[in-house]
Each structure stands twice: as C-alpha cells, then as structure tokens.
Design a protein around this motif. Structure first.
Motif, mmCIF file in Angstrom:
data_model
loop_
_atom_site.group_PDB
_atom_site.id
_atom_site.type_symbol
_atom_site.label_atom_id
_atom_site.label_comp_id
_atom_site.label_asym_id
_atom_site.label_seq_id
_atom_site.Cartn_x
_atom_site.Cartn_y
_atom_site.Cartn_z
ATOM 1 N N TRP A 377 0.717 -1.345 -0.062
ATOM 2 C CA TRP A 377 -0.071 -0.044 0.113
ATOM 3 C C TRP A 377 0.706 1.351 -0.046
ATOM 4 O O TRP A 377 0.561 2.458 -0.432
ATOM 5 N N VAL A 378 1.930 1.141 0.457
ATOM 6 C CA VAL A 378 2.958 2.462 0.470
ATOM 7 C C VAL A 378 3.308 2.934 -0.757
ATOM 8 O O VAL A 378 3.153 4.053 -1.125
ATOM 9 N N ASP A 379 3.901 2.054 -1.657
ATOM 10 C CA ASP A 379 3.992 2.154 -2.963
ATOM 11 C C ASP A 379 2.872 2.619 -3.512
ATOM 12 O O ASP A 379 2.821 3.847 -4.731
ATOM 13 N N HIS A 380 1.560 2.131 -3.413
ATOM 14 C CA HIS A 380 0.351 2.418 -3.992
ATOM 15 C C HIS A 380 0.082 3.880 -3.796
ATOM 16 O O HIS A 380 -0.341 4.807 -4.730
ATOM 17 N N ILE A 381 -0.105 4.198 -2.737
ATOM 18 C CA ILE A 381 -0.562 5.578 -2.255
ATOM 19 C C ILE A 381 0.428 6.700 -2.714
ATOM 20 O O ILE A 381 0.138 7.744 -3.109
ATOM 21 N N LEU A 382 1.582 6.363 -2.647
ATOM 22 C CA LEU A 382 2.865 7.481 -3.089
ATOM 23 C C LEU A 382 2.711 7.674 -4.559
ATOM 24 O O LEU A 382 3.089 8.678 -5.195
ATOM 25 N N GLY A 383 2.044 6.628 -5.633
ATOM 26 C CA GLY A 383 1.838 6.810 -6.671
ATOM 27 C C GLY A 383 0.480 7.568 -7.272
ATOM 28 O O GLY A 383 0.369 7.710 -8.130
ATOM 29 N N LEU A 384 -0.304 7.755 -6.307
ATOM 30 C CA LEU A 384 -1.581 8.254 -6.474
ATOM 31 C C LEU A 384 -1.468 9.713 -6.721
ATOM 32 O O LEU A 384 -0.874 10.458 -5.947
ATOM 33 N N LYS A 385 -2.387 10.495 -7.540
ATOM 34 C CA LYS A 385 -2.246 11.791 -7.923
ATOM 35 C C LYS A 385 -2.592 12.697 -6.564
ATOM 36 O O LYS A 385 -2.147 13.767 -6.545
ATOM 37 N N VAL A 386 -3.769 11.994 -5.873
ATOM 38 C CA VAL A 386 -4.188 12.916 -4.861
ATOM 39 C C VAL A 386 -2.966 13.031 -3.731
ATOM 40 O O VAL A 386 -3.086 14.112 -3.319
#
Length: 454
Positions: A377-386
């Motif tokens: 999830w860490v990599d996922h959120i750091l890649g999100l535009k928001v």
C-alpha cells in the motif's frame, strides 16, 4: 560404605536431580515406568503435555440464540426500522454505560468506526495521523479512506505499543491526530500520548479495537482520548461476526459520528454531509446485547488467568510477557503475548521453539508476519495523484525514508509469541498450567532444540 548405603545414596541423588528438573519444567517424573518421556520433547518422541483442545471461540449460549431468533422473527433487521427500541439502540446504551461513556454509536466494523472518527474530526487530504505499524490493516485503512497520510512510527520492544518518544519526533504542522492502538488489548502509555496531544493541540482517536473493558488510571480505554473505537469481529472478546462501536462524551461530536456513519443523514432525516453507510444491523445488535451479559465475567477471568500465566512464566527467562504500563488497571487480553529471547534457548530460532511447543499441545503464533510499513500500500499511495498533489515531493520522499522501523521488524521477525486468548484464557488453572508447562518443558530441554528442523 556398604553396597546398600551406596544404592540408597544413588537413589537420593536421582530424586534430587529429578526434583530440580520439576522445579524448572513443572513435570513429575514417572519413576518405575519404562514409558517415561518427561525429559524428552514431544516432537522428538516424548509425551505431550496436553492432548485436548482449549475452549472454542466465539462464545455462544441459548440466550444468544434466543436473542437472535427474537430479532429475526420481528422482521425488523435494519436499525432504522426500530431506531429507539431496537437491539442496536439497546447495545449502544448498555455499552456506553459499561465503559463509563455518555454516548455510543454502533457501526458495521471497527475499521468503519475508526474512519467515522477521522471524518468527524475533519481529517482529510493534506493532513497526517500518527499511528503504529504493528496493527491490523484496518487501522491504516481508516486513515487512507479519507486520503490523509498515516505516519507510522516505531514501537516499544517490551510493550509492543506505540513509542511516545517516536511519536514526538514525527509531529509537524500537518499532524491532526494520534491514533494509539491498545494492541493485544492492553493500554498504551496514554499519559505520555495525551501530554503530547495537549502540547501540540491535536486529537487522539483511541484504537481500542482489541481492548474491550481494559482500564487505565481508573478510566476505561476508549474514554481517555477524544473518541474511542472497538471492533466486534468474531475473534474479539465481545464479538458479533462483524461490527464496531464508537464511544465518547462530546454530544455534538458523537452526533457527527452518527450522521457520518448513516451515509451523511442526521437523526432528523436530513442529508447533511459526506458519509458512507456504516450502520450496525439489528441481528448483530441482538448478538451484542446477549454477549454483554457475560462480558465482564469473562473479562475478569481473562485478567486473572493472564496474571497467573505471567507469575508462572517468571521461571523462564527466555519468554518475557508483554509489559504493562504504570497505571494499567486491567486489559482485555484479546491476546496473551510474550517476547522470545533465543539466547536463553541455546540460540534456537523462534520457529524451532514454536514447533516444539506446538508438539506439546499448545499452539503459539508469531502473530503479525511483518509491520505494515513493509506492505504494498505504501508504493500504491505514493503513486496516486491525490497524494502527489496534497503532499510535496520532499514530504513524500521523507515519508518513504522514515519507514525504517527496526524495533517493529525485530518483534515481527524474531520475537513475538502470541497465544490466542479469547477462548483459552477462559479456561481453568489446569489449562493455564498446561500452557506454562509446555513452555517450561521446552526451556528445560532446550539442549534438544538443535535436533529440530523447520
């Protein structure tokens, strides 16, 4: 010296040695029996300490079944069909009173309860919430759903709880709340956490999802911070399958919690804000009302048995029961946990120890395989535009670099020992003796652990 006297002395020496072994392991030698294997680990062919199961969980009885049947036959299964006199309303009233809180709002899960609190306190994109990496993903999810940033800090090696000194290092201008987790059901160092919150004017949302009826300085956990949340999932000490609850004393804040968990609709029926539908249903409420009847009796039994285990385990320096902070009156003992110190077991890895104890008829677990700072999830959120829009590149880089949490890693990879306690800790003293004797037998025969492969 005659032959008879020599034989007598040899026998007394044997008895003395055996007695010393009993003092360490708790096992009675079986003199005169060729099948005696008390000095041999069960995994290597010895006799297991225990050969029967512990009490099953979740708890149920005829009263619980009757409560559910009554609700089913009423055909009113949704709380809004019976908002005042229904089972959910009854549970909310009784659970608030049991905790010494003024108000309670029931939800469909502990995660939902936590997210409702995050939303009710106005926490969202650009904001940060400090919490522990050593928890269920539901804690983190409750922050992520609101697109805030969960800031994970290291934990205390002996209590497994959020380390207030680490919390202090990570408070900044964007920090809106601390979410301490009363992990395993025992209270955090709430004096220190509340002092930090007061100093920096930030909220405290207690994740008491595992800590039903635990008490700290005379106050029930969940009533110390601004809001407190519980899980009532099947494994918890007061369960209904899935379910959650929020308690608090601030009337306006608790009304916001109600409105948010009711898809933004207030008790008056007006759609007022953003919210998901997190309502507990009436069948879950019926289970909860029935569970509360014996909840305090079961809580007391767990605390008594946990204290007994801790007292007896003092004979084993390689197993260290979870540290309880000064001011702790009681816990829920959702889990009974210990730290494994392999240097006292001839250097045997935890996996070897666990395998040996399980063969004795007592199953322990490492619990969480790795801290949540090591999940995708860490990599996922750091890649999100928001997140890229609401947090600067420097902050996101700093965030990733901050996820070096060596104490949590050591606990997960080498040290945690967990007894699933909801059922087993409701057992007899004989059951508790079996748990301790299994551990002490392995300790007394630690020289045999090198023969075990995993």
């Amino acid at each position: 010296m005659n032959k008879k006297e020599c034989s007598r002395r040899d026998f007394l020496s044997m008895v003395s040695a055996a007695s010393a072994g009993v003092a360490v392991s708790g096992f009675q030698p079986l003199f005169g029996k060729t099948t005696d294997t008390s000095d041999k680990l069960a995994i290597l062919g010895g006799t297991p300490v225990r050969n029967k199961p512990f009490l099953p969980w979740p708890y149920m009885d005829d009263h619980l079944v009757a409560s559910v049947e009554k609700t089913i036959r009423s055909r009113k299964w949704c709380r809004i069909e019976n908002p005042v006199n229904g089972s959910v309303a009854a549970f909310e009233k009784e659970w608030a009173a049991m905790n010494g809180a003024k108000y309670c709002v029931a939800t469909g899960a502990g995660t939902q309860a936590l997210n409702t609190c995050v939303e009710a306190l106005g926490i969202g994109p650009g904001d940060e919430v400090i919490t522990s990496p050593y928890t269920d993903m539901g804690t983190i999810a409750s922050i992520l759903v609101s697109r805030a940033l969960p800031v994970l800090v290291d934990i205390d090696r002996e209590s497994f709880q959020l380390d207030p000194e680490e919390v202090a290092k990570h408070i900044n201008e964007n920090t809106k709340a601390i979410m301490p987790i009363h992990i395993m059901g025992q209270p955090c160092d709430m004096d220190s956490i509340m002092a930090l919150a007061k100093k920096h004017h930030i909220y405290v949302i207690e994740d008491a999802c595992q800590a039903h009826l635990g008490s700290y300085h005379g106050k029930k956990v969940g009533t110390i911070g601004d809001l407190g949340c519980f899980s009532h999932q099947s494994s918890k000490t007061i369960p209904c399958g899935e379910g959650g609850s929020i308690i608090g004393d601030d009337a306006a804040l608790m009304e916001r919690c109600y409105t948010i968990q009711n898809h933004g609709t207030s008790r008056s029926g007006r759609s007022e804000t953003i919210g998901s539908k997190y309502r507990m249903n009436e069948i879950e409420g019926a289970i909860m009302v029935a569970q509360l009847i014996k909840a305090q009796e079961q809580w007391q039994r767990r605390n008594e048995n946990a204290a007994y285990l801790t007292k007896r385990l003092k004979d084993c320096p390689g197993v260290v029961p979870q540290k309880l902070y000064e001011g702790t009156d009681s816990g829920s003992f959702y889990l009974y946990t210990m730290g494994y110190r392999k240097e006292h077991f001839n250097g045997a890895d935890r996996a070897v120890f666990l395998k040996a104890v399980e063969a004795e008829g007592v199953t322990l677990s490492p619990y969480i395989s790795n801290g949540l700072h090591k999940e995708p999830w860490v990599d996922h959120i750091l890649g999100l535009k928001v997140y890229q829009k609401m947090y600067s590149p420097e902050r996101l880089k700093q965030y990733r670099e901050s996820l070096h949490l060596p104490v949590c890693d050591k606990i997960c990879e080498e040290e945690m020992l967990m007894l699933w306690a909801a059922g087993p800790l409701l057992g007899t003293k004989e059951d508790m003796d079996d748990i301790v004797n299994a551990i002490l037998k392995v300790y007394a025969n630690k020289n045999q652990l090198s023969k075990i492969t995993v």
